[in-house]
Motif scaffolding. Structure first.
Motif, PDB file in Angstrom:
ATOM      1  N   ASP A  76       0.847  -1.195   0.000  1.00 10.63           N
ATOM      2  CA  ASP A  76       0.000   0.000   0.000  1.00 10.63           C
ATOM      3  C   ASP A  76       0.881   1.243   0.000  1.00 10.63           C
ATOM      4  O   ASP A  76       2.078   1.189   0.326  1.00 10.63           O
ATOM      5  N   LEU A  77       0.284   2.374  -0.340  1.00  9.81           N
ATOM      6  CA  LEU A  77       0.985   3.661  -0.361  1.00  9.81           C
ATOM      7  C   LEU A  77       0.480   4.597   0.728  1.00  9.81           C
ATOM      8  O   LEU A  77       0.829   5.780   0.738  1.00  9.81           O
ATOM      9  N   ASP A  78      -0.346   4.075   1.643  1.00  9.83           N
ATOM     10  CA  ASP A  78      -0.932   4.902   2.692  1.00  9.83           C
ATOM     11  C   ASP A  78       0.032   4.964   3.875  1.00  9.83           C
ATOM     12  O   ASP A  78       0.314   3.944   4.513  1.00  9.83           O
ATOM     13  N   PRO A  79       0.575   6.143   4.205  1.00  8.18           N
ATOM     14  CA  PRO A  79       1.531   6.241   5.314  1.00  8.18           C
ATOM     15  C   PRO A  79       0.906   5.937   6.674  1.00  8.18           C
ATOM     16  O   PRO A  79       1.619   5.629   7.628  1.00  8.18           O
ATOM     17  N   ASP A  80      -0.427   6.015   6.761  1.00 11.93           N
ATOM     18  CA  ASP A  80      -1.095   5.740   8.034  1.00 11.93           C
ATOM     19  C   ASP A  80      -1.523   4.275   8.168  1.00 11.93           C
ATOM     20  O   ASP A  80      -2.052   3.881   9.212  1.00 11.93           O
ATOM     21  N   CYS A  81      -1.307   3.496   7.133  1.00 12.50           N
ATOM     22  CA  CYS A  81      -1.698   2.084   7.190  1.00 12.50           C
ATOM     23  C   CYS A  81      -0.687   1.303   8.019  1.00 12.50           C
ATOM     24  O   CYS A  81       0.530   1.465   7.855  1.00 12.50           O
ATOM     25  N   SER A  82      -1.166   0.464   8.906  1.00  9.50           N
ATOM     26  CA  SER A  82      -0.286  -0.330   9.774  1.00  9.50           C
ATOM     27  C   SER A  82      -0.683  -1.802   9.727  1.00  9.50           C
ATOM     28  O   SER A  82      -0.674  -2.484  10.741  1.00  9.50           O
ATOM     29  N   GLU A  83      -1.033  -2.268   8.531  1.00  7.55           N
ATOM     30  CA  GLU A  83      -1.467  -3.651   8.387  1.00  7.55           C
ATOM     31  C   GLU A  83      -0.977  -4.212   7.062  1.00  7.55           C
ATOM     32  O   GLU A  83      -0.933  -3.503   6.055  1.00  7.55           O
ATOM     33  N   VAL A  84      -0.569  -5.482   7.095  1.00  6.31           N
ATOM     34  CA  VAL A  84      -0.304  -6.203   5.858  1.00  6.31           C
ATOM     35  C   VAL A  84      -1.274  -7.370   5.783  1.00  6.31           C
ATOM     36  O   VAL A  84      -1.707  -7.906   6.809  1.00  6.31           O
ATOM     37  N   VAL A  85      -1.619  -7.756   4.563  1.00  5.93           N
ATOM     38  CA  VAL A  85      -2.572  -8.836   4.339  1.00  5.93           C
ATOM     39  C   VAL A  85      -1.926  -9.859   3.415  1.00  5.93           C
ATOM     40  O   VAL A  85      -1.396  -9.497   2.355  1.00  5.93           O
TER      41      VAL A  85
END
Length: 694
Positions: free
Chosen positions: A115-124
């Protein structure tokens, strides 16, 4: 904070048709009756992550998938290849992993961050066992369309191992269409899965069977070989090997003497001949194989006689085996995985052979091993021979010891284990079936997993009650909740009496839990019972009160206004302020039912228009007038209710009242309200439907 596995989404594997399981940071406790999918959960992780099995079979697909296979086959036969491919079912496992977005270094997470979202803290991560690209024609082409669905599925099933493939994708948490293939090696660098199965080899004491604990010692030394850092286990293995070298030298000399003794016999047969060299003997001893085959645990006996491993109880041996296996898992993980990796450990039925207190202690102390094993490892390294300033360096060694980022998934059938688990850590596995028309075959079964931390209502009370008293509710086919000790004593006797009259119709062959919850608390269980979905009978009292006077007082049913019983008032919104007369009218023919899975039984007259008891004791006296000297002829209801009240008030305690009649020699009748409730419970098959478990 290290990454943690937070959720697994499963599709089309056995009973796990459409299932989600949320994980806790420490111990996720999986409970439920037999054959509800708990073992299947571990098997799916074993297949996708550990890859100990080559391929799945058609039997591993959920029963709902069979019709999808047939539908895809029909579409292919009619020329709609694209739709056919979209219809072919696939088994998938999707892992959701959270991490600290400010960690700086992603480490083994890096291949999965798409992802390119700097606030994302999850991988799937999504695993799939699906029809391979370009294999549609080969899979369906040789299977003719026919009316025999069983034969068609059998032929398709033979093609699944050949034409289905496993794939692994990193999925963008913010956009499921954004995926990237990843290597299984990258997955294993991030997520390591270990299994401590229920069958631990402790029961096999046949002649020649290698001691299972010796095999665990071999695994420990194998783990030490993989380690990148010098450890006490490596030093121990080196010491054993040095000893074996000396022993091998002595063995070589002895074997050479044996060779010299047999040499004349060999020469008589022409060996070694003119061009061949004579053979020499040599002994090669392997430390790990030596441990597997010859390491034994002995226990102190009497007069110097030591008892072998098999002479100790299975419970103690099981506990030793589990702890050694867990320590082996820890050593293997810290030796081969990065510190930021996830270690998921499935522990199946740890309660085997353990007495109840040991079961409770084990589950309480399991989480301690996460810190205990690294501490033991570090202390052992600090005190090995050759270490300088062992005492002073001990704390440094402990600080530098690899951390164990373990998450445990424990499956259990023990109420004692469930008692000591945190309520919010429990995941309830419940098998449901489609609602079908009467007389037809049941629909496909599937499992739903309920996160009990999401149960609405008084969670604090439920957690405290189930922790301090009974947790076998999680494993029951049906449940009976009663007000007090007298009902708890009486209801089993009433079940036996009904069983004698109606053999084959009672719940005796099922697992029914009887819980004493008190009149003021039964309603707090309603949200939990709805989630569990098991048939539940709530036996409570009318508790009529006269609310026309300035001070509310208890009164007889015939002169009452409303009920003070919270279990009745909380049953449904329309019963919150209902009168006793309306309650009796509502239960005139059948007891109130809620959601198809809960039945409320409160006192009703033994005959229409007759007297009605306000408590269990009153109702029992009115159902057995001759035993209490109450006239059996016609009389005003108020007068008979008063006589019943007076006859039971002069007795001893409520427990003694119930025991006098349960254990007494005289015959008695089951009060109507309890009899009707038990008859309702007997008629339930114990199988949940979709509506029951929503």
């Amino acid at each position: 904070m290290p990454p943690r596995l937070t959720k697994a989404v499963i599709r089309n594997f056995r009973l796990l048709r459409r299932t989600e399981l949320s994980f806790t940071d420490k111990v996720t406790l999986c409970v439920g009756r037999n054959n509800t999918g708990k073992t299947s959960l571990a098997k799916l992780f074993e297949f996708f992550v550990a890859r100990k099995k080559a391929a799945l079979r058609i039997e591993d697909f959920s029963a709902d998938c069979y019709e999808e296979f047939l539908a895809a086959h029909r579409l292919f036969a009619s020329g709609e290849a694209e739709q056919a491919r979209d219809t072919v079912p696939a088994v998938t496992l999707t892992l959701h992993i959270s991490y600290d977005k400010d960690c700086g270094q992603y480490g083994p997470l890096a291949p999965f961050v798409v992802d390119l979202d700097p606030d994302c803290s999850e991988v799937v991560i999504r695993f799939a066992f699906a029809l391979g690209d370009g294999a549609l024609k080969e899979f369906f082409g040789g299977v003719p369309v026919g009316p025999d669905a069983t034969a068609t599925l059998e032929q398709l099933g033979r093609g699944i191992p050949k034409h289905f493939e496993m794939s692994v994708m990193a999925v963008d948490p913010t956009d499921e269409a954004n995926v990237r293939p990843v290597d299984l090696a990258d997955v294993r660098a991030l997520v390591k899965v270990d299994f401590v199965e229920a069958q631990r080899g402790l029961d096999d004491e046949s002649d020649g069977h290698a001691a299972p604990i010796g095999a665990v010692f071999e695994q420990l030394l194998t783990a030490a070989e993989k380690s990148q850092n010098a450890t006490w286990l490596e030093e121990l293995a080196a010491n054993i090997d040095r000893t074996l070298v000396d022993t091998s030298g002595s063995l070589d000399s002895s074997l050479q003497k044996v060779r010299e003794r047999v040499a004349p016999t060999l020469k008589a047969f022409g060996y070694p001949g003119l061009a061949n060299q004579e053979f020499v003997t040599a002994a090669r001893l392997d430390s790990k194989r030596l441990l597997r085959n010859f390491a034994r645990i002995h226990y102190p006996g009497v007069a110097g006689v030591r008892f072998p491993e098999s002479y100790n109880g299975l419970g103690t041996r099981n506990l030793v085996m589990i702890l050694l296996r867990l320590f082996t898992c820890y050593r293997d993980h810290t030796a081969t995985s990065p510190e930021s990796g996830i270690h998921l450990v499935f522990l199946e039925e740890p309660e085997a052979h353990l007495h109840p207190q040991m079961q409770e202690a084990f589950i309480q102390r399991l989480t301690y091993s996460v810190n205990l094993f690294p501490r033991i490892d570090a202390q052992m390294r600090a005190t090995m021979p050759g270490q300088k300033g062992a005492v002073e360096e001990s704390s440094t060694a402990i600080d530098s010891s690899p951390r164990w980022n373990a998450q445990f998934v424990v499956t259990t059938h023990s109420a004692h284990v469930a008692n000591r688990g945190h309520f919010s850590d429990i995941r309830y596995f419940r098998k449901e079936e489609d609602t079908v028309e009467s007389g037809s075959e049941p629909g496909p079964a599937r499992t739903v997993i309920k996160d009990l931390s999401q149960v609405t209502g008084d969670e604090r009370f439920l957690r405290k009650y189930l922790t301090l008293t009974r947790a076998d509710l999680y494993f029951a086919d049906k449940a009976i909740l009663v007000e007090g000790a007298s009902e708890r004593i009486f209801v089993p006797a009433a079940e036996e009496k009904l069983a004698a009259r109606r053999p084959g119709e009672t719940p005796q062959h099922q697992y029914v839990t009887l819980m004493e919850v008190g009149g003021a608390h039964a309603h707090r269980f309603y949200p939990l019972l709805k989630v569990l979905g098991i048939p539940a009978l709530i036996i409570t009292d009318l508790d009529p009160v006269d609310d026309h006077e300035p001070k509310i007082r208890k009164c007889l049913v015939s002169e009452s206004g409303r009920t003070s019983n919270q279990s009745i008032r909380a049953w449904s919104p329309e019963m919150a302020d209902i009168t006793v007369a309306e309650l009796l009218q509502r239960a005139e023919t059948d007891p109130p039912i809620a959601g198809g899975s809960m039945c409320l039984a409160y006192q009703v007259p033994e005959e229409p228009g007759g007297p009605c008891g306000r408590t269990f004791e009153d109702a029992f006296a009115l159902a057995n007038r001759a035993l209490f000297g109450i006239p059996t002829g016609a009389a005003p209801a108020e007068e008979l209710e008063q006589q019943a009240r007076s006859s039971v008030e002069t007795r001893r305690s409520k427990v003694d009242f119930a025991l006098d009649h349960v254990l007494g020699d005289h015959d008695w009748q089951v009060p109507k309200y309890i009899r009707r409730g038990l008859e309702w419970l007997m008629a339930q098959d114990g199988t949940a439907t979709k509506a029951d478990v929503q």
